[in-house]
Design a protein around this motif. Structure first.
Motif, PDB file in Angstrom:
ATOM      1  N   PRO A 189       0.756  -1.140  -0.124  1.00 59.37           N
ATOM      2  CA  PRO A 189       0.068  -0.010  -0.172  1.00 59.37           C
ATOM      3  C   PRO A 189       0.764   1.214   0.025  1.00 59.37           C
ATOM      4  CG  PRO A 189       0.193  -0.841   2.192  1.00 59.37           C
ATOM      5  CD  PRO A 189       0.770  -1.902   1.176  1.00 59.37           C
ATOM      6  N   THR A 190       2.139   1.070   0.159  1.00 67.95           N
ATOM      7  CA  THR A 190       2.962   2.416   0.384  1.00 67.95           C
ATOM      8  C   THR A 190       3.665   2.672  -0.981  1.00 67.95           C
ATOM      9  OG1 THR A 190       5.073   1.059   1.093  1.00 67.95           O
ATOM     10  CG2 THR A 190       3.345   1.809   2.757  1.00 67.95           C
ATOM     11  N   TYR A 191       3.532   1.817  -1.922  1.00 72.56           N
ATOM     12  CA  TYR A 191       4.393   1.893  -3.271  1.00 72.56           C
ATOM     13  C   TYR A 191       3.342   1.843  -4.488  1.00 72.56           C
ATOM     14  CZ  TYR A 191       7.586   1.057  -6.868  1.00 72.56           C
ATOM     15  OH  TYR A 191       8.115   1.101  -8.074  1.00 72.56           O
ATOM     16  N   GLY A 192       3.164   3.104  -5.012  1.00 71.14           N
ATOM     17  CA  GLY A 192       2.363   3.200  -6.065  1.00 71.14           C
ATOM     18  C   GLY A 192       0.785   3.037  -5.940  1.00 71.14           C
ATOM     19  N   SER A 193       0.055   2.683  -6.930  1.00 71.16           N
ATOM     20  CA  SER A 193      -1.271   2.433  -6.643  1.00 71.16           C
ATOM     21  C   SER A 193      -1.758   1.016  -6.858  1.00 71.16           C
ATOM     22  CB  SER A 193      -2.001   3.017  -7.940  1.00 71.16           C
ATOM     23  OG  SER A 193      -1.779   4.701  -7.843  1.00 71.16           O
ATOM     24  N   SER A 194      -0.723   0.030  -6.630  1.00 69.74           N
ATOM     25  CA  SER A 194      -1.162  -1.367  -6.686  1.00 69.74           C
ATOM     26  C   SER A 194      -2.073  -1.780  -5.689  1.00 69.74           C
ATOM     27  CB  SER A 194      -0.075  -2.360  -6.624  1.00 69.74           C
ATOM     28  OG  SER A 194       0.968  -1.851  -7.479  1.00 69.74           O
ATOM     29  N   ALA A 195      -2.208  -1.248  -4.528  1.00 68.75           N
ATOM     30  CA  ALA A 195      -3.099  -1.582  -3.437  1.00 68.75           C
ATOM     31  C   ALA A 195      -4.260  -0.509  -3.380  1.00 68.75           C
ATOM     32  CB  ALA A 195      -2.539  -1.814  -2.253  1.00 68.75           C
ATOM     33  N   ARG A 196      -4.623   0.474  -4.084  1.00 73.56           N
ATOM     34  CA  ARG A 196      -5.474   1.575  -3.988  1.00 73.56           C
ATOM     35  C   ARG A 196      -6.675   0.956  -4.745  1.00 73.56           C
ATOM     36  NH1 ARG A 196      -4.107   7.122  -6.070  1.00 73.56           N
ATOM     37  NH2 ARG A 196      -6.199   7.300  -5.616  1.00 73.56           N
ATOM     38  N   ILE A 197      -7.986   0.701  -4.048  1.00 74.12           N
ATOM     39  CA  ILE A 197      -8.960   0.028  -4.361  1.00 74.12           C
ATOM     40  C   ILE A 197      -9.950   1.029  -4.691  1.00 74.12           C
ATOM     41  CG2 ILE A 197     -10.522  -1.541  -3.808  1.00 74.12           C
ATOM     42  CD1 ILE A 197      -8.229  -3.502  -2.519  1.00 74.12           C
ATOM     43  N   VAL A 198     -10.918   0.742  -5.542  1.00 72.07           N
ATOM     44  CA  VAL A 198     -12.000   1.448  -5.791  1.00 72.07           C
ATOM     45  C   VAL A 198     -13.248   0.305  -6.141  1.00 72.07           C
ATOM     46  CG1 VAL A 198     -11.072   3.303  -6.821  1.00 72.07           C
ATOM     47  CG2 VAL A 198     -11.790   1.784  -8.329  1.00 72.07           C
ATOM     48  N   TYR A 199     -14.275   0.845  -5.826  1.00 64.40           N
ATOM     49  CA  TYR A 199     -15.569  -0.148  -5.771  1.00 64.40           C
ATOM     50  C   TYR A 199     -16.644   0.243  -6.930  1.00 64.40           C
ATOM     51  CZ  TYR A 199     -13.945  -1.553  -1.429  1.00 64.40           C
ATOM     52  OH  TYR A 199     -12.791  -2.022  -0.271  1.00 64.40           O
ATOM     53  N   SER A 200     -17.392  -0.516  -7.320  1.00 62.87           N
ATOM     54  CA  SER A 200     -18.348  -0.449  -8.316  1.00 62.87           C
ATOM     55  C   SER A 200     -19.234  -1.370  -8.337  1.00 62.87           C
ATOM     56  CB  SER A 200     -17.744  -0.191  -9.701  1.00 62.87           C
ATOM     57  OG  SER A 200     -16.958  -1.492 -10.239  1.00 62.87           O
ATOM     58  N   VAL A 201     -20.689  -1.181  -8.632  1.00 59.02           N
ATOM     59  CA  VAL A 201     -21.633  -2.288  -8.518  1.00 59.02           C
ATOM     60  C   VAL A 201     -21.712  -2.793 -10.191  1.00 59.02           C
ATOM     61  CG1 VAL A 201     -23.964  -2.615  -8.351  1.00 59.02           C
ATOM     62  CG2 VAL A 201     -22.715  -1.096  -6.934  1.00 59.02           C
ATOM     63  N   LEU A 202     -21.473  -4.236 -10.199  1.00 52.44           N
ATOM     64  CA  LEU A 202     -21.788  -4.777 -11.462  1.00 52.44           C
ATOM     65  C   LEU A 202     -23.075  -5.147 -12.192  1.00 52.44           C
ATOM     66  CD1 LEU A 202     -18.683  -7.235 -11.876  1.00 52.44           C
ATOM     67  CD2 LEU A 202     -18.907  -5.043 -12.982  1.00 52.44           C
ATOM     68  N   GLU A 203     -24.049  -5.519 -10.869  1.00 51.93           N
ATOM     69  CA  GLU A 203     -25.213  -5.944 -11.173  1.00 51.93           C
ATOM     70  C   GLU A 203     -26.223  -5.271  -9.837  1.00 51.93           C
ATOM     71  OE1 GLU A 203     -25.844 -10.268 -11.588  1.00 51.93           O
ATOM     72  OE2 GLU A 203     -24.173 -10.411 -12.902  1.00 51.93           O
ATOM     73  N   GLY A 204     -27.209  -4.680 -10.336  1.00 52.94           N
ATOM     74  CA  GLY A 204     -28.031  -4.279  -9.260  1.00 52.94           C
ATOM     75  C   GLY A 204     -27.922  -2.808  -9.069  1.00 52.94           C
ATOM     76  N   GLU A 205     -27.202  -2.142 -10.267  1.00 53.68           N
ATOM     77  CA  GLU A 205     -26.885  -0.703 -10.040  1.00 53.68           C
ATOM     78  C   GLU A 205     -28.068   0.115  -9.973  1.00 53.68           C
ATOM     79  OE1 GLU A 205     -26.347  -2.095 -14.069  1.00 53.68           O
ATOM     80  OE2 GLU A 205     -25.816  -2.744 -12.204  1.00 53.68           O
ATOM     81  N   ARG A 206     -29.180  -0.326 -10.559  1.00 52.23           N
ATOM     82  CA  ARG A 206     -30.517   0.394 -10.755  1.00 52.23           C
ATOM     83  C   ARG A 206     -31.049   0.665  -9.246  1.00 52.23           C
ATOM     84  NH1 ARG A 206     -36.253  -2.068 -12.950  1.00 52.23           N
ATOM     85  NH2 ARG A 206     -37.437  -0.163 -12.265  1.00 52.23           N
ATOM     86  N   PHE A 207     -30.845  -0.249  -8.389  1.00 53.99           N
ATOM     87  CA  PHE A 207     -31.517  -0.112  -7.229  1.00 53.99           C
ATOM     88  C   PHE A 207     -30.596   0.257  -5.892  1.00 53.99           C
ATOM     89  CE2 PHE A 207     -34.089  -3.241  -9.506  1.00 53.99           C
ATOM     90  CZ  PHE A 207     -35.064  -2.674  -9.366  1.00 53.99           C
ATOM     91  N   PHE A 208     -29.143   0.228  -6.332  1.00 56.55           N
ATOM     92  CA  PHE A 208     -28.088   0.303  -5.228  1.00 56.55           C
ATOM     93  C   PHE A 208     -27.050   0.941  -5.778  1.00 56.55           C
ATOM     94  CE2 PHE A 208     -30.698  -3.112  -3.553  1.00 56.55           C
ATOM     95  CZ  PHE A 208     -31.331  -2.455  -2.351  1.00 56.55           C
ATOM     96  N   THR A 209     -26.153   1.749  -4.782  1.00 54.07           N
ATOM     97  CA  THR A 209     -24.920   2.472  -5.147  1.00 54.07           C
ATOM     98  C   THR A 209     -23.944   2.036  -4.370  1.00 54.07           C
ATOM     99  OG1 THR A 209     -25.083   4.475  -4.155  1.00 54.07           O
ATOM    100  CG2 THR A 209     -26.044   4.277  -6.471  1.00 54.07           C
TER     101      THR A 209
END
Length: 464
Positions: A189-209
């Motif tokens: 986590p201290t080097y580059g962005s290898s451990a920088r995580i972002v989240y997204s919804v693949l299924e069900g995005e119509r009802f939840f974010t």
């Protein structure tokens, strides 16, 4: 180390020292050797102090997961006492020395011979030694150094606690927090962005974010209705490299259960129910049950019943079966077929736990009519008047004289013939006679007031 030119007109002044990086060279002191500008070494001032010498190296790194066929160059250890004539022998010891890491004893070059994995071990601690090649005498104090394994993005994010199950109340406002998911990445986590995580919804995005940074799942609509759909299956993805192209990803399933709120009123399936009961039924007798349905669940379906019309409330009582939520209708007062044969009772169902947030949806109560038909019971004739009758007769009345007339009628039906008789256990001497059709009582024997001033007789009336 910059070269030291000999035999020339000038001597290049050089400062040698340890390049300390990131705090890995713990406790290492900087040692220097200084040349005098414009003078040959033999012209330097003499000093009784011993000139200190020392190790020279930079921070060592080795990239993980190296797949080349040749040993991977790591770096060089060097003593500033090394004149480059091969008189010094370099050795290393410690973690991986001689197996994972090898050293050229003449040059001090260090190579890695094995493929390293930073997620298994992040750094190796070794010790360097410089000795005289001929005498094997140490020329420098043994010194510790570190080879750090440098990270590459070779680990995908993983949801260690999945699959997840969460819940949210139906009709919750948009943006209501449901739950939080979290993925971990074994990269550095201290080097580059290898451990920088972002989240997204693949299924069900119509009802939840899902919040890209925090992993908090929220409602995306305000009309989630448990009665329409009581659970949703989401697929949430976590991507490293801050979501940039080439990042690795992992996913998990999130089940969101929609919990109930009291947003549905009770409803009677029918607007009228019909029951029949005998007029002879005792007070407290149940004449029937009705039930109002509620699309909610749990305590939100709890309801109470009451009778709304005054006449129905006089004759009938309603209670609630706590197990089935049915309305039990019972007789409160005796019923009379001859007086009234049909009763229309208005029964109302009311939710016990009304949620004030949903009162604008309408009334949380409903009504139905319970029609009670009273059936006839074949009742015996009744005398008029119903109480005992007193008749008077003169003691000198002749035989067959009329003493009096009793009257009775059938309460069930008019003009039904009645037959009368005297209970002879109350007139054993047969002093009186009665006409079975008219109810006229006459003398069967002469009376004597001095012998008996009163005679109590019982007359029976039956349907013909």
């Amino acid at each position: 180390m910059a070269p030291r030119w000999r035999g020339g007109a000038q001597v290049l002044a050089v400062t040698l020292g340890i390049l300390q990086c990131c705090g890995w060279l713990s406790g290492q002191t900087i040692r220097t050797s200084v040349g005098m500008m414009g003078r040959r070494p033999e012209q330097w001032p003499m000093s009784h102090e011993r000139v200190k010498r020392g190790w020279v190296w930079n921070q060592f790194f080795v990239v993980e997961e190296y797949t080349g066929t040749e040993p991977l160059y790591v770096g060089k250890i060097h003593s500033d006492s090394d004149e480059g004539d091969g008189s010094i022998k370099y050795t290393i010891s410690g973690e991986g020395a001689g197996t994972i890491f090898i050293i050229d004893q003449v040059t001090g070059d260090i190579h890695a011979t094995e493929r390293l994995d930073r997620e298994e071990k992040t750094y190796y601690t070794l010790r360097a030694q410089a000795r005289d090649r001929l005498t094997d005498a140490p020329l420098e104090p043994e010194s510790e150094f570190v080879i750090k394994v440098q990270d590459i993005n070779d680990s995908e994010p993983k949801f260690l606690e999945g699959p997840y199950i969460g819940s949210v109340a139906e009709l919750s406002p948009i943006g209501t927090s449901v739950m939080k998911v979290m993925a971990s990445d074994a990269d550095d986590p201290t080097y580059g962005s290898s451990a920088r995580i972002v989240y997204s919804v693949l299924e069900g995005e119509r009802f939840f974010t899902v919040d890209r940074q925090t992993g908090v799942i929220r409602t995306a609509v305000a009309d989630l209705d448990r009665e329409t759909q009581d659970r949703y299956e989401l697929v949430v993805k976590a991507t490293d490299m801050a979501g940039q192209m080439g990042g690795l990803s992992g996913s998990t399933t999130v089940t969101i259960v929609i919990t109930d709120v009291n947003d549905n009123p009770p409803r009677f399936p029918q607007k009228m129910y019909q029951f029949s009961v005998s007029e002879g039924a005792a007070v407290g007798t149940s004449i029937g049950r009705v039930i109002a349905t509620d699309a909610d669940m749990g305590e939100n379906t709890d309801m109470s019943y009451l009778i709304k019309d005054e006449e129905g409330g006089e004759l009938f009582r309603v209670s609630t079966d706590g197990d089935t939520q049915e309305a039990i209708i019972t007789i409160k007062k005796p019923l009379d077929f001859e007086n009234k044969r049909t009763h229309n009772v208005v029964v109302e169902a009311v939710n016990k736990h009304v949620d004030p947030r949903f009162v604008d949806l309408g009334s949380f109560r409903d009504q139905t009519i319970v029609r009670v038909s009273v059936s006839d019971v074949d009742e015996p004739p009744i005398f008029i008047p119903a109480t005992g009758t007193i008749m008077e007769v003169q003691e000198d009345a002749r035989l067959g004289a009329l003493v009096g007339i009793v009257t009775a009628k059938d309460p069930d039906m008019d003009n039904v013939p009645i037959r009368f008789s005297i209970d002879r256990s109350t007139d054993q001497e047969q002093i009186f006679n009665i006409d079975p059709v008219t109810g006229a009582i006459t003398l069967g024997k002469i009376l004597d007031r001095e012998t008996a001033g009163w005679h109590n007789i019982t007359v029976t009336a039956v349907e013909a």
